[in-house]
Design a protein around this motif. Structure first.
Motif, PDB file in Angstrom:
ATOM      1  N   HIS A  88       0.793  -1.363  -0.009  1.00 45.32           N
ATOM      2  CA  HIS A  88       0.113   0.133  -0.160  1.00 45.32           C
ATOM      3  C   HIS A  88       0.768   1.036   0.080  1.00 45.32           C
ATOM      4  O   HIS A  88       2.049   1.089   0.311  1.00 45.32           O
ATOM      5  N   ALA A  89       0.358   2.465  -0.137  1.00 46.82           N
ATOM      6  CA  ALA A  89       1.195   3.559  -0.464  1.00 46.82           C
ATOM      7  C   ALA A  89       0.441   5.103   0.001  1.00 46.82           C
ATOM      8  O   ALA A  89      -0.827   4.610  -0.323  1.00 46.82           O
ATOM      9  N   SER A  90       0.737   5.696   0.607  1.00 48.58           N
ATOM     10  CA  SER A  90       0.085   7.167   1.080  1.00 48.58           C
ATOM     11  C   SER A  90       0.881   8.247   0.527  1.00 48.58           C
ATOM     12  O   SER A  90       2.044   8.108   0.209  1.00 48.58           O
ATOM     13  N   SER A  91       0.357   9.226   0.100  1.00 46.55           N
ATOM     14  CA  SER A  91       0.888  10.385  -0.420  1.00 46.55           C
ATOM     15  C   SER A  91       2.015  11.150   0.487  1.00 46.55           C
ATOM     16  O   SER A  91       1.721  11.082   1.623  1.00 46.55           O
ATOM     17  N   GLY A  92       3.088  11.487  -0.075  1.00 48.43           N
ATOM     18  CA  GLY A  92       4.035  12.135   0.613  1.00 48.43           C
ATOM     19  C   GLY A  92       4.213  13.527   0.262  1.00 48.43           C
ATOM     20  O   GLY A  92       3.516  13.944  -0.460  1.00 48.43           O
ATOM     21  N   THR A  93       5.407  14.237   0.438  1.00 48.36           N
ATOM     22  CA  THR A  93       5.529  15.634   0.330  1.00 48.36           C
ATOM     23  C   THR A  93       5.960  15.780  -1.131  1.00 48.36           C
ATOM     24  O   THR A  93       6.207  16.769  -1.335  1.00 48.36           O
ATOM     25  N   THR A  94       6.518  14.733  -1.920  1.00 48.46           N
ATOM     26  CA  THR A  94       7.006  14.940  -2.925  1.00 48.46           C
ATOM     27  C   THR A  94       6.169  13.852  -3.914  1.00 48.46           C
ATOM     28  O   THR A  94       5.256  13.270  -3.435  1.00 48.46           O
ATOM     29  N   GLY A  95       6.552  13.843  -5.353  1.00 47.22           N
ATOM     30  CA  GLY A  95       5.749  12.713  -5.958  1.00 47.22           C
ATOM     31  C   GLY A  95       5.786  11.420  -5.466  1.00 47.22           C
ATOM     32  O   GLY A  95       5.012  10.564  -5.967  1.00 47.22           O
ATOM     33  N   LYS A  96       6.814  10.943  -4.781  1.00 47.55           N
ATOM     34  CA  LYS A  96       6.960   9.717  -4.312  1.00 47.55           C
ATOM     35  C   LYS A  96       6.148   9.277  -3.353  1.00 47.55           C
ATOM     36  O   LYS A  96       6.238  10.030  -2.078  1.00 47.55           O
ATOM     37  N   PRO A  97       5.275   8.169  -3.088  1.00 45.38           N
ATOM     38  CA  PRO A  97       4.419   8.046  -1.877  1.00 45.38           C
ATOM     39  C   PRO A  97       5.297   7.268  -0.745  1.00 45.38           C
ATOM     40  O   PRO A  97       6.466   6.919  -1.093  1.00 45.38           O
ATOM     41  N   THR A  98       4.731   7.352   0.326  1.00 41.88           N
ATOM     42  CA  THR A  98       5.271   6.702   1.535  1.00 41.88           C
ATOM     43  C   THR A  98       4.717   5.152   1.279  1.00 41.88           C
ATOM     44  O   THR A  98       3.612   4.738   1.142  1.00 41.88           O
ATOM     45  N   VAL A  99       5.696   3.775   1.091  1.00 33.63           N
ATOM     46  CA  VAL A  99       5.212   2.810   0.925  1.00 33.63           C
ATOM     47  C   VAL A  99       5.191   1.921   1.830  1.00 33.63           C
ATOM     48  O   VAL A  99       6.268   2.047   2.883  1.00 33.63           O
ATOM     49  N   VAL A 100       4.290   1.092   2.293  1.00 33.88           N
ATOM     50  CA  VAL A 100       3.912   0.037   3.214  1.00 33.88           C
ATOM     51  C   VAL A 100       3.849  -1.218   2.742  1.00 33.88           C
ATOM     52  O   VAL A 100       3.253  -1.394   1.612  1.00 33.88           O
TER      53      VAL A 100
END
Length: 432
Positions: A88-100
């Motif tokens: 899963h992933a959530s939005s981060g402060t850049t174009g790259k998401p936070t991946v879990v």
């Protein structure tokens, strides 16, 4: 009703012993399997054998969202890739998401804590739960889905939006529980009134609402609109997703499933651990997670913890509703939005300045986001077509980055107020 009587009513000392054992195991796993943590622990002179009880938790270093960004996408995983069954992933402060990531056992743990959560709301295997959280990289939809199936309830995986279909299935299938964001629940309630649907056609009894801040006033409004009891659920993707904590019928805070997620409250400026009852930043250590066992993860959410036994009989620590954040993140329609995301888009465009404002409102119980953007002198023309084309290009770039719809308003150069101190990037009119 209590789903797991032994864990949810466990004596405090027995819980601390269980947490200590799981913490020991976790520290050994990350030391051996995650170079980032091994180096971090070595820098502090800590070896796995030094951690022998929950009392040693405060010796361990914090983990931040920036650490996840720096190790994008999989460098914090503590298991081989062939053991990761879900991403899963959530939005981060850049174009790259936070991946879990999740192992099969992580999915089972997630299903367990969500089943506990649903049971707190009175959900049983006889219920029909309409899951109107988004499905996909966002953890809300699938998190509630698997937990409801684990409980034995019937699941309608309708996802978010498509209000007419929501109302149709709610009537035709006899949904007894709705799970969605609180703002969408209020919107559904207003739609029922607007469509003049006979309340007797709606069999809802409870709602599981989270993923965005909401007030007690909104709770009362939702309960009146839908004729239900509204429950608050808390979670975050980095820890597991929805089901980290949940309200019981007493609604005296959300019980944290601390056999899996050890909570702390710290001073956000100093990192000092604060006692029960004091306001500070919430920190979690998910001691049973296999794929992504984050050490003392700083959520940036501000709240208080309470350890007194609850009227419901559970002994699990409770957290109050979060009253804000120690960073600049906004939660809009369940999506994390950082002002710096907008700034990164604008800095890549020649026509705009890095001066902007995010204006958040709540219209008809749904969050709206307007982004006011300054245009450079040489590009601010009288040609409407040129400005509209620029506006559409900015809108496309911002929506691709944020992952949600927004309105973009172009404003004249130097019209956004400057400040000698910290710029006021956000005007949040929601009164949360």
């Amino acid at each position: 009703m209590i789903w797991n009587q032994h864990i949810e009513t466990m004596d405090r000392e027995e819980m601390r012993t269980l947490q200590g054992e799981r913490l020991q195991n976790m520290v050994e796993r990350i030391y051996n399997n995650v170079p980032f943590y091994r180096h971090k622990l070595q820098d502090q002179g800590i070896e796995p054998g030094d951690i022998t009880s929950i009392d040693h938790l405060h010796h361990l270093p914090f983990t931040t969202k920036q650490d996840l960004r720096d190790n994008y996408p999989f460098s914090l995983f503590a298991v081989p890739q062939d053991q990761v069954v879900r991403l899963h992933a959530s939005s981060g402060t850049t174009g790259k998401p936070t991946v879990v990531g999740y192992t099969q056992r992580d999915i089972e743990t997630w299903s367990e804590v969500v089943a506990r959560s649903l049971t707190m709301a009175g959900v049983t295997r006889s219920d029909i739960i309409q899951v109107a959280y988004g499905y996909g990289l966002f953890t809300g939809g699938l998190g509630l889905h698997y937990g409801a199936e684990h409980l034995g309830a019937s699941v309608i995986p309708i996802s978010g939006g498509n209000t007419q279909k929501q109302l149709q299935l709610m009537q035709d299938f006899g949904s007894t529980v709705i799970a969605c964001t609180p703002s969408y629940a209020a919107f559904l309630g207003e739609a029922i009134r607007h469509e003049q649907i006979d309340p007797r056609q709606i069999k809802l009894k409870a709602g599981i609402f989270g993923a965005e801040p909401w007030t007690e006033e909104m709770r009362q409004e939702i309960q009146e609109l839908l004729g239900i009891k509204a429950f608050d659920i808390y979670g975050l993707s980095e820890i597991i997703g929805p089901g980290v904590s949940m309200e019981c019928p007493a609604q005296q805070g959300m019980h944290i499933f601390e056999d899996h997620f050890i909570p702390e409250i710290i001073n956000p400026d100093t990192g000092e651990i604060l006692p029960y009852g004091q306001l500070g930043e919430l920190v979690f250590t998910p001691v049973s997670k296999e794929a992504l066992p984050l050490l003392r993860y700083r959520t940036r959410d501000l709240t208080r913890l309470h350890a007194e036994p609850c009227d419901c009989g559970r002994t699990l620590v409770r957290m109050e509703k979060c009253v804000g954040r120690s960073d600049d993140m906004l939660i809009i329609r369940g999506v994390n939005v950082f002002p710096s995301q907008v700034e990164s888009v604008l800095l890549e465009m020649n026509e705009t300045t890095p001066h902007y404002q995010l204006i958040v409102n709540r219209e008809h119980n749904l969050d709206t986001l307007e982004i006011q953007v300054e245009v450079h002198d040489q590009f601010f023309s009288d040609e409407i077509a040129d400005l509209e084309a620029l506006q559409q290009r900015i809108l496309h770039n911002i929506q691709s980055t944020l992952g949600i719809s927004a309105r973009v308003k172009l404003v004249e150069p130097r019209s956004i107020e400057r400040s000698a101190g910290k710029a006021q990037r956000v005007i949040d009119n929601r009164n949360l």
